[in-house]
Design an enzyme around this catalytic site. Structure first.
Site, PDB file in Angstrom:
ATOM      1  N   ARG A  59      -5.770 -18.444  -9.172  1.00 56.13           N
ATOM      2  CA  ARG A  59      -6.783 -18.006  -8.077  1.00 56.13           C
ATOM      3  C   ARG A  59      -7.664 -17.281  -8.771  1.00 56.13           C
ATOM      4  O   ARG A  59      -7.789 -16.734 -10.132  1.00 56.13           O
ATOM      5  CB  ARG A  59      -5.683 -17.091  -6.620  1.00 56.13           C
ATOM      6  CG  ARG A  59      -4.626 -17.851  -6.026  1.00 56.13           C
ATOM      7  CD  ARG A  59      -4.360 -16.905  -5.837  1.00 56.13           C
ATOM      8  NE  ARG A  59      -4.950 -16.042  -4.204  1.00 56.13           N
ATOM      9  CZ  ARG A  59      -3.938 -15.577  -3.392  1.00 56.13           C
ATOM     10  NH1 ARG A  59      -2.751 -15.303  -3.709  1.00 56.13           N
ATOM     11  NH2 ARG A  59      -4.895 -15.710  -2.871  1.00 56.13           N
ATOM     12  N   LYS A 114      -6.437 -19.230  -1.257  1.00 58.74           N
ATOM     13  CA  LYS A 114      -4.584 -18.123  -1.628  1.00 58.74           C
ATOM     14  C   LYS A 114      -3.456 -19.219  -2.106  1.00 58.74           C
ATOM     15  O   LYS A 114      -4.221 -19.054  -3.098  1.00 58.74           O
ATOM     16  CB  LYS A 114      -4.655 -18.972   0.160  1.00 58.74           C
ATOM     17  CG  LYS A 114      -5.260 -18.135   1.230  1.00 58.74           C
ATOM     18  CD  LYS A 114      -4.916 -16.391   1.182  1.00 58.74           C
ATOM     19  CE  LYS A 114      -6.206 -16.000   1.986  1.00 58.74           C
ATOM     20  NZ  LYS A 114      -6.353 -14.314   1.664  1.00 58.74           N
ATOM     21  N   SER A 126     -12.817  -9.916   2.738  1.00 61.00           N
ATOM     22  CA  SER A 126     -11.643  -9.735   2.181  1.00 61.00           C
ATOM     23  C   SER A 126     -11.306  -8.481   2.057  1.00 61.00           C
ATOM     24  O   SER A 126     -11.698  -7.322   1.285  1.00 61.00           O
ATOM     25  CB  SER A 126     -11.419 -10.181   0.789  1.00 61.00           C
ATOM     26  OG  SER A 126     -10.466  -9.853   0.006  1.00 61.00           O
ATOM     27  N   ARG A 170      -4.544 -24.376   1.220  1.00 59.21           N
ATOM     28  CA  ARG A 170      -3.523 -24.648   2.718  1.00 59.21           C
ATOM     29  C   ARG A 170      -4.269 -24.979   3.885  1.00 59.21           C
ATOM     30  O   ARG A 170      -3.461 -25.613   4.317  1.00 59.21           O
ATOM     31  CB  ARG A 170      -3.786 -23.112   3.273  1.00 59.21           C
ATOM     32  CG  ARG A 170      -3.377 -22.322   2.302  1.00 59.21           C
ATOM     33  CD  ARG A 170      -2.979 -20.616   3.179  1.00 59.21           C
ATOM     34  NE  ARG A 170      -1.655 -19.857   2.230  1.00 59.21           N
ATOM     35  CZ  ARG A 170      -1.149 -18.659   2.813  1.00 59.21           C
ATOM     36  NH1 ARG A 170      -2.384 -17.690   3.826  1.00 59.21           N
ATOM     37  NH2 ARG A 170      -0.392 -18.326   1.855  1.00 59.21           N
ATOM     38  N   ARG A 175       1.107  -1.091  -0.249  1.00 58.31           N
ATOM     39  CA  ARG A 175       0.103  -0.287  -0.095  1.00 58.31           C
ATOM     40  C   ARG A 175       0.755   1.488  -0.156  1.00 58.31           C
ATOM     41  O   ARG A 175       0.217   2.389  -0.940  1.00 58.31           O
ATOM     42  CB  ARG A 175      -0.626  -0.289   1.311  1.00 58.31           C
ATOM     43  CG  ARG A 175      -2.231  -0.730   0.949  1.00 58.31           C
ATOM     44  CD  ARG A 175      -2.774  -1.353   2.370  1.00 58.31           C
ATOM     45  NE  ARG A 175      -3.875  -2.238   1.835  1.00 58.31           N
ATOM     46  CZ  ARG A 175      -3.881  -3.824   2.276  1.00 58.31           C
ATOM     47  NH1 ARG A 175      -3.317  -4.144   2.358  1.00 58.31           N
ATOM     48  NH2 ARG A 175      -5.218  -4.011   1.986  1.00 58.31           N
ATOM     49  N   ARG A 177       4.353 -19.689   2.591  1.00 54.22           N
ATOM     50  CA  ARG A 177       3.497 -20.037   4.570  1.00 54.22           C
ATOM     51  C   ARG A 177       3.040 -21.419   4.797  1.00 54.22           C
ATOM     52  O   ARG A 177       3.771 -21.665   5.951  1.00 54.22           O
ATOM     53  CB  ARG A 177       1.874 -19.001   4.627  1.00 54.22           C
ATOM     54  CG  ARG A 177       2.148 -17.814   4.960  1.00 54.22           C
ATOM     55  CD  ARG A 177       1.161 -16.790   5.557  1.00 54.22           C
ATOM     56  NE  ARG A 177       1.069 -15.682   4.366  1.00 54.22           N
ATOM     57  CZ  ARG A 177       1.980 -14.839   5.178  1.00 54.22           C
ATOM     58  NH1 ARG A 177       2.772 -14.854   5.841  1.00 54.22           N
ATOM     59  NH2 ARG A 177       1.683 -13.522   4.503  1.00 54.22           N
ATOM     60  N   ASP A 215      -3.825 -15.611   7.656  1.00 55.16           N
ATOM     61  CA  ASP A 215      -2.459 -16.538   7.144  1.00 55.16           C
ATOM     62  C   ASP A 215      -1.645 -16.884   7.758  1.00 55.16           C
ATOM     63  O   ASP A 215      -1.421 -17.169   7.991  1.00 55.16           O
ATOM     64  CB  ASP A 215      -1.698 -14.334   6.146  1.00 55.16           C
ATOM     65  CG  ASP A 215      -2.358 -14.465   5.096  1.00 55.16           C
ATOM     66  OD1 ASP A 215      -3.270 -14.587   4.363  1.00 55.16           O
ATOM     67  OD2 ASP A 215      -2.356 -12.912   5.151  1.00 55.16           O
ATOM     68  N   GLN A 263      -8.756  -7.694   0.014  1.00 56.56           N
ATOM     69  CA  GLN A 263      -7.898  -7.062  -1.113  1.00 56.56           C
ATOM     70  C   GLN A 263      -9.151  -6.872  -1.844  1.00 56.56           C
ATOM     71  O   GLN A 263      -9.169  -5.608  -2.123  1.00 56.56           O
ATOM     72  CB  GLN A 263      -7.374  -8.600  -1.298  1.00 56.56           C
ATOM     73  CG  GLN A 263      -6.016  -9.040  -1.374  1.00 56.56           C
ATOM     74  CD  GLN A 263      -5.692 -10.349  -1.380  1.00 56.56           C
ATOM     75  OE1 GLN A 263      -6.006 -11.027  -2.739  1.00 56.56           O
ATOM     76  NE2 GLN A 263      -4.668 -10.821  -1.289  1.00 56.56           N
ATOM     77  N   GLY A 275      -0.955 -12.028  -4.510  1.00 54.91           N
ATOM     78  CA  GLY A 275      -3.271 -12.153  -4.861  1.00 54.91           C
ATOM     79  C   GLY A 275      -3.358 -10.383  -4.584  1.00 54.91           C
ATOM     80  O   GLY A 275      -3.552  -9.972  -4.979  1.00 54.91           O
TER      81      GLY A 275
HETATM   82  C1  S3P Z   1      -3.817  -8.816   2.252  1.00 52.88           C
HETATM   83  C2  S3P Z   1      -5.405  -9.354   2.779  1.00 52.88           C
HETATM   84  C3  S3P Z   1      -5.467 -11.034   2.561  1.00 52.88           C
HETATM   85  C4  S3P Z   1      -4.437 -11.968   3.023  1.00 52.88           C
HETATM   86  C5  S3P Z   1      -3.360 -11.355   2.017  1.00 52.88           C
HETATM   87  C6  S3P Z   1      -2.969 -10.047   2.320  1.00 52.88           C
HETATM   88  C7  S3P Z   1      -3.913  -7.304   2.022  1.00 52.88           C
HETATM   89  O1  S3P Z   1      -6.190 -11.076   1.898  1.00 52.88           O
HETATM   90  O2  S3P Z   1      -4.530 -12.685   2.646  1.00 52.88           O
HETATM   91  O3  S3P Z   1      -1.891 -12.402   2.483  1.00 52.88           O
HETATM   92  O4  S3P Z   1      -2.778  -7.571   2.603  1.00 52.88           O
HETATM   93  O5  S3P Z   1      -4.932  -7.101   2.346  1.00 52.88           O
HETATM   94  P1  S3P Z   1      -7.875 -11.822   1.489  1.00 52.88           P
HETATM   95  O6  S3P Z   1      -8.498 -10.175   1.488  1.00 52.88           O
HETATM   96  O7  S3P Z   1      -8.221 -11.898  -0.004  1.00 52.88           O
HETATM   97  O8  S3P Z   1      -8.604 -12.516   2.755  1.00 52.88           O
END
Ligand code: S3P
Length: 443
Positions: free
Chosen positions: A129, A353, A174, A357, A33, A400, A326, A176, A101
């Protein structure tokens, strides 16, 4: 990151007490970010403590491809000269996000409301993914998106020339998805609203506010409602990246399960949206002290002091899953050394993931003599206080999974190996020397 390189098998052996200080790397989420918001700001963003793992290096390269000036000035020190909201230029080549991701989903969001076209790709893990969870809402902003079958990468996005703001309820917890929408909302006029049933990590919200955006979060009957006002002028900010609680989890786990250990892990983020593992470990009876609690770079941090001791199995409630999403692989290793069953509920997201996992941990633990039960969205590890070990775990390009089995081997009766530890470089490039420095016998 290209994984065309030869697989790197690794083995960990039962070790004597772990001692010393573990300086874990910068937070991966905040590092991505910092680079992206730096690139979308006006002026010079100086970042310290950046994680220099391959995932983040791929994001740095992507920001340069979109026109920002990105320069490394020292270890963990980077300077980004941004192009401002809506200022991205069209990249010449394909944006390769490697294994990440977070990188691909956030960058797709950041460019989706600017009238340029970009194609995104990744390694074999990332190409499997699901991406529709992000491309569907981005299309609602007005972006034109082409994906491979099943919504997978490679993906081409023609950013919206005339974006409209979005009100969107995320279908799964999520950060993300939330962050991709908020980054897209930066260049849409009016308010973009994201509604989450469960709060997820809030680094995007904290950092957007720090960079000068107007963003609010309210808890209402609808859930957790985040509102961002579009078209702010983001102002460059210094960013001091705290250390990653998800990376800290590996030496912490090792100290908890290797008899006689006591280690210190300084400066780890204790953001409540990332704290679920530590809450769970305390419930299991873990000897962890949080010293010098303070604020650094807008995040609560503490120095962790961790000692080996007896642990008992617990049930982890589904509502806690997002705050430790995670950390389930390494929790399942710790649980194998506890007395009794540890039940992990509401963890279906683990199946999408870097690998599935639940499957990867269940197969590897079973091979090493641990009894595991799984459903689509839960995993139960039957702890017996000790683990036979002696087997090779398959890591499926997942950092991981690789680190979790290396930690298992430090306390199992017989050595534990992984078929390929090379993905560890995506998030924790100094994992081996750091663990060896504590006294771990692995390599
Ligand atoms: C993350 C959000 C998580 C996490 C990833 C980092 C982020 O994923 O598993 O390692 O930085 O926003 P999800 O938002 O898809 O759960």
């Amino acid at each position: 990151m290209s994984h065309s390189a030869e697989p790197r098998p690794m083995t960990a052996k039962r070790s004597g007490p772990l001692t010393g200080t573990a300086q874990v790397p910068g937070d991966k989420s905040i590092s991505h970010r910092a680079l992206i918001l730096g690139a979308m700001s006006v002026g010079e963003t100086r970042i310290t403590g950046l994680l220099e793992g391959q995932d983040v290096l791929d994001t740095a390269k992507a920001m340069a491809a979109f026109g920002a000036q990105v320069e490394r000035t020292g270890p963990g020190e980077w300077v980004v000269n941004g192009v401002g909201v809506g200022g991205f230029s069209e990249p010449e080549g394909v944006i390769d996000c490697g294994n990440s991701g977070t990188g691909v989903r956030l960058i797709m969001g950041a460019m989706a409301t600017t009238p340029i076209t970009a194609t995104f790709a990744g390694d074999a893990s990332l190409s499997r993914r699901p991406m529709a969870r992000v491309t569907d809402p981005l299309a609602e902003f007005g972006a034109c998106i082409t994906t491979r079958e099943g919504g997978r990468l490679p993906i081409t996005i023609q950013g919206a020339a005339d974006p409209v703001p979005l009100r969107y309820r995320t279908p799964v917890a999520s950060a993300q998805i939330k962050s991709a929408i908020l980054l897209a909302g930066l260049n849409a006029p009016g308010d973009t609203v994201v509604i989450e049933a469960e709060p997820t990590r809030d680094h995007s919200e904290r950092m957007l506010a720090g960079f000068g955006a107007t963003i609010t979060t309210e808890t209402t009957d609808e859930g957790h409602v985040i509102t961002l006002t579009g078209r702010p002028e983001l102002r460059a900010q210094p960013v001091a990246v705290p250390r990653d609680p998800s990376s800290a989890a590996f030496p912490v786990a090792a100290a908890l399960i290797v008899p006689g250990s006591e280690i210190r892990v300084p400066g780890v983020s204790r953001n409540p949206t990332r704290d679920g593992l530590y809450v769970t470990l305390l419930e299991m009876g873990a000897d962890i002290r949080f010293e010098n609690q303070r604020e650094e770079g807008g995040e609560p941090v503490a120095d962790l002091v961790v000692r080996h001791g007896p642990l008992k199995g617990v049930s982890v409630p589904a509502e806690r899953a997002a705050s430790m999403i995670d950390e389930f692989p390494i929790l399942s290793v710790i649980a194998a050394f506890a007395e009794g069953a540890t039940v992990m509920n509401g963890v279906a997201e683990l199946r999408v993931k870097e690998s599935d996992r639940i499957d990867a941990m269940a197969r590897g633990l079973e091979a090493n003599g641990v009894r595991v039960e799984e459903t689509r969205d839960s995993m139960t590890v039957h702890g017996a206080g000790s683990v036979p070990g002696g087997a090779v775990a398959v890591t499926h390009l997942d950092h991981r999974i690789a680190m979790s089995f290396m930690v298992l081997g430090l306390a199992a009766d017989a050595p534990v190996s992984v078929d390929d530890g090379s993905p560890i470089a995506t998030s924790f490039p100094d994992f081996l020397p750091l663990m060896q420095g504590l006294g771990g016998d692995l390599g």
